[in-house]
Write a protein that holds these residues in place. Structure first.
Motif, PDB file in Angstrom:
ATOM      1  N   ASP A  83      47.199  47.072  59.103  1.00  0.00           N
ATOM      2  CA  ASP A  83      45.542  46.933  59.147  1.00  0.00           C
ATOM      3  C   ASP A  83      45.230  45.363  59.242  1.00  0.00           C
ATOM      4  OD1 ASP A  83      45.132  49.586  58.374  1.00  0.00           O
ATOM      5  OD2 ASP A  83      44.777  49.205  56.248  1.00  0.00           O
ATOM      6  N   GLN A  84      46.009  44.583  58.669  1.00  0.00           N
ATOM      7  CA  GLN A  84      45.875  42.926  58.898  1.00  0.00           C
ATOM      8  C   GLN A  84      46.115  42.650  60.374  1.00  0.00           C
ATOM      9  OE1 GLN A  84      47.532  40.495  55.812  1.00  0.00           O
ATOM     10  NE2 GLN A  84      46.864  41.887  54.188  1.00  0.00           N
ATOM     11  N   LEU A  85      47.262  42.972  60.885  1.00  0.00           N
ATOM     12  CA  LEU A  85      47.552  42.659  62.309  1.00  0.00           C
ATOM     13  C   LEU A  85      46.356  43.175  63.253  1.00  0.00           C
ATOM     14  CD1 LEU A  85      51.373  43.160  63.002  1.00  0.00           C
ATOM     15  CD2 LEU A  85      50.107  41.180  63.457  1.00  0.00           C
ATOM     16  N   TRP A  86      45.961  44.517  62.806  1.00  0.00           N
ATOM     17  CA  TRP A  86      44.958  45.161  63.697  1.00  0.00           C
ATOM     18  C   TRP A  86      43.880  44.188  63.671  1.00  0.00           C
ATOM     19  CZ3 TRP A  86      45.362  48.688  67.224  1.00  0.00           C
ATOM     20  CH2 TRP A  86      44.216  49.152  67.738  1.00  0.00           C
ATOM     21  N   GLY A  87      43.551  43.949  62.395  1.00  0.00           N
ATOM     22  CA  GLY A  87      42.135  42.941  62.379  1.00  0.00           C
ATOM     23  C   GLY A  87      42.282  41.726  63.002  1.00  0.00           C
ATOM     24  N   LEU A  88      43.644  41.125  62.834  1.00  0.00           N
ATOM     25  CA  LEU A  88      43.565  39.688  63.726  1.00  0.00           C
ATOM     26  C   LEU A  88      43.585  39.885  64.963  1.00  0.00           C
ATOM     27  CD1 LEU A  88      46.658  38.334  61.706  1.00  0.00           C
ATOM     28  CD2 LEU A  88      44.199  37.255  61.698  1.00  0.00           C
ATOM     29  N   ILE A 146      54.859  49.974  62.871  1.00  0.00           N
ATOM     30  CA  ILE A 146      55.196  49.320  61.567  1.00  0.00           C
ATOM     31  C   ILE A 146      55.944  50.159  60.729  1.00  0.00           C
ATOM     32  CG2 ILE A 146      54.464  48.081  59.660  1.00  0.00           C
ATOM     33  CD1 ILE A 146      53.875  46.500  61.889  1.00  0.00           C
ATOM     34  N   ARG A 147      55.810  51.554  60.789  1.00  0.00           N
ATOM     35  CA  ARG A 147      56.691  52.363  59.901  1.00  0.00           C
ATOM     36  C   ARG A 147      57.954  52.709  60.660  1.00  0.00           C
ATOM     37  NH1 ARG A 147      51.896  56.475  58.395  1.00  0.00           N
ATOM     38  NH2 ARG A 147      51.546  55.704  56.343  1.00  0.00           N
ATOM     39  N   TYR A 148      57.875  52.412  61.934  1.00  0.00           N
ATOM     40  CA  TYR A 148      59.308  52.556  62.710  1.00  0.00           C
ATOM     41  C   TYR A 148      60.288  51.498  62.115  1.00  0.00           C
ATOM     42  CZ  TYR A 148      62.790  51.684  66.418  1.00  0.00           C
ATOM     43  OH  TYR A 148      63.887  51.302  66.871  1.00  0.00           O
ATOM     44  N   PHE A 149      59.623  50.282  62.343  1.00  0.00           N
ATOM     45  CA  PHE A 149      60.392  49.121  61.635  1.00  0.00           C
ATOM     46  C   PHE A 149      60.886  49.282  60.241  1.00  0.00           C
ATOM     47  CE2 PHE A 149      57.868  46.724  65.034  1.00  0.00           C
ATOM     48  CZ  PHE A 149      58.849  46.599  65.798  1.00  0.00           C
ATOM     49  N   GLU A 150      60.228  49.861  59.267  1.00  0.00           N
ATOM     50  CA  GLU A 150      60.263  50.223  57.936  1.00  0.00           C
ATOM     51  C   GLU A 150      61.657  51.190  57.964  1.00  0.00           C
ATOM     52  OE1 GLU A 150      57.976  51.327  54.149  1.00  0.00           O
ATOM     53  OE2 GLU A 150      57.674  52.627  55.869  1.00  0.00           O
ATOM     54  N   GLU A 151      61.275  52.311  58.499  1.00  0.00           N
ATOM     55  CA  GLU A 151      62.587  53.170  58.633  1.00  0.00           C
ATOM     56  C   GLU A 151      63.653  52.780  59.061  1.00  0.00           C
ATOM     57  OE1 GLU A 151      60.876  56.436  61.148  1.00  0.00           O
ATOM     58  OE2 GLU A 151      59.089  56.639  59.601  1.00  0.00           O
ATOM     59  N   PRO A 169      57.436  42.444  52.376  1.00  0.00           N
ATOM     60  CA  PRO A 169      56.807  41.959  50.957  1.00  0.00           C
ATOM     61  C   PRO A 169      55.516  42.783  50.857  1.00  0.00           C
ATOM     62  CG  PRO A 169      56.623  40.311  52.429  1.00  0.00           C
ATOM     63  CD  PRO A 169      57.638  41.218  53.109  1.00  0.00           C
ATOM     64  N   GLN A 170      55.015  43.336  51.982  1.00  0.00           N
ATOM     65  CA  GLN A 170      53.649  43.992  52.059  1.00  0.00           C
ATOM     66  C   GLN A 170      54.000  45.328  52.577  1.00  0.00           C
ATOM     67  OE1 GLN A 170      51.367  41.337  54.632  1.00  0.00           O
ATOM     68  NE2 GLN A 170      50.333  40.621  52.870  1.00  0.00           N
ATOM     69  N   SER A 171      53.180  46.331  52.358  1.00  0.00           N
ATOM     70  CA  SER A 171      53.219  47.812  52.671  1.00  0.00           C
ATOM     71  C   SER A 171      53.230  47.889  54.347  1.00  0.00           C
ATOM     72  CB  SER A 171      52.301  48.740  51.987  1.00  0.00           C
ATOM     73  OG  SER A 171      50.936  48.560  52.545  1.00  0.00           O
ATOM     74  N   PRO A 172      53.548  48.729  54.986  1.00  0.00           N
ATOM     75  CA  PRO A 172      53.263  48.889  56.472  1.00  0.00           C
ATOM     76  C   PRO A 172      51.820  49.148  56.700  1.00  0.00           C
ATOM     77  CG  PRO A 172      55.299  50.595  55.496  1.00  0.00           C
ATOM     78  CD  PRO A 172      54.688  49.754  54.432  1.00  0.00           C
ATOM     79  N   GLU A 173      51.220  49.914  55.754  1.00  0.00           N
ATOM     80  CA  GLU A 173      49.662  50.085  55.967  1.00  0.00           C
ATOM     81  C   GLU A 173      49.030  48.725  55.905  1.00  0.00           C
ATOM     82  OE1 GLU A 173      51.507  53.748  54.643  1.00  0.00           O
ATOM     83  OE2 GLU A 173      51.386  51.874  53.734  1.00  0.00           O
ATOM     84  N   GLU A 174      49.363  47.790  54.841  1.00  0.00           N
ATOM     85  CA  GLU A 174      48.820  46.477  54.841  1.00  0.00           C
ATOM     86  C   GLU A 174      49.111  45.523  56.022  1.00  0.00           C
ATOM     87  OE1 GLU A 174      48.445  45.053  50.199  1.00  0.00           O
ATOM     88  OE2 GLU A 174      50.735  45.408  50.997  1.00  0.00           O
TER      89      GLU A 174
END
Length: 189
Positions: free
Chosen positions: A176-181, A95-100, A168-173
Motif C-alpha cells: 500500500d505504501q509503495l503504491w501510494g508513493l 511483495i507476497r512473493y518476496f515474503e514467501e 518489519p511491516q506486513s506485505p499489505e502495508e
C-alpha cells in the motif's frame, strides 16, 4: 523409461540447487566450493559438473529461476488466455512473493559476493517500469531513462531494506505504501 530418467535428472539438479542455496545462506559465495555443494547434495563432484559448468553457472541458474518466479508472481492469465499484469492494480502479489521466498532473497541480498543478483533484479524492475511509467503531467519535464532508473532503484532499495530487516511491516502495508508513493509521484496512473 525416459520420463523416470527425466524426473531423476530434475530431482538431482534441484537437490544440487537447493544445497547451493543453503550454502549461500551460511557463507560468502566466493568461499563456496564444488566439493561442499556436492557433499551437501549427497552427490559426487562429477555429478555437479555434469549438470552445471561451475559455481557461477549454478549461481546464474539460481538467479534466473527466482527472478522468473518474481515475474510470474506479477502476472496471471484470464479466461481467454490473455496475460494480465497484476502490477497495474497492486504491488501485493510481488511483495507476497518476496515474503514467501524471504530465505532465498535475504541470502542473496546479504551475500557480498553476489552483486550480480541485485543488478539483475534492478534490471528486471527497471525494464518493467520503463514499459509502464506515466511520463505525463509533472513527469514530462524529466528524462524517461532517469525517471526509470530513479524509481527502479527506489523500489529495489525498499524491497532490499524490508527483506534484510526481517520484514518489519506486513506485505499489505509495504504494498500500500509503495503504491501510494508511486501514485503520488505520478509513476502509475
Amino acid at each position: 523409461m525416459g520420463v523416470k530418467t527425466d524426473r531423476r535428472i530434475a530431482k538431482t539438479r534441484d537437490t544440487i540447487l537447493q544445497s547451493f542455496i543453503s550454502l549461500i545462506s551460511e557463507k560468502n559465495f566466493e568461499d563456496i566450493t564444488i566439493n561442499e555443494i556436492a557433499d551437501r547434495a549427497n552427490v559426487n563432484r562429477g555429478t555437479v559438473y555434469f549438470h552445471y559448468q561451475d559455481k557461477y553457472d549454478l549461481l546464474n541458474t539460481c538467479i534466473e529461476l527466482y527472478l522468473n518466479k518474481m515475474i510470474s508472481a506479477t502476472t496471471t492469465t484470464d479466461a481467454n488466455g490473455e496475460t494480465i499484469d497484476l502490477i497495474q492494480s497492486s504491488f501485493l502479489p510481488v511483495i507476497r512473493y518476496f515474503e514467501e521466498n524471504h530465505h532465498f532473497y535475504v541470502s542473496m541480498l546479504s551475500n557480498k559476493g553476489i552483486p550480480a543478483f541485485r543488478e539483475r533484479m534492478l534490471e528486471l524492475v527497471t525494464s518493467h517500469i520503463n514499459v509502464h511509467i506515466n511520463m505525463e503531467g509533472n513527469n514530462k519535464e524529466y528524462s524517461k531513462e532517469l525517471m526509470t532508473q530513479f524509481i527502479g532503484s527506489a523500489f529495489v532499495g525498499v524491497i532490499e531494506w524490508w527483506i534484510l530487516n526481517s520484514m518489519p511491516q506486513s506485505p499489505e502495508e509495504v504494498a500500500d505504501q509503495l503504491w501510494g508513493l508511486f501514485k503520488r509521484n505520478q509513476v502509475i496512473n
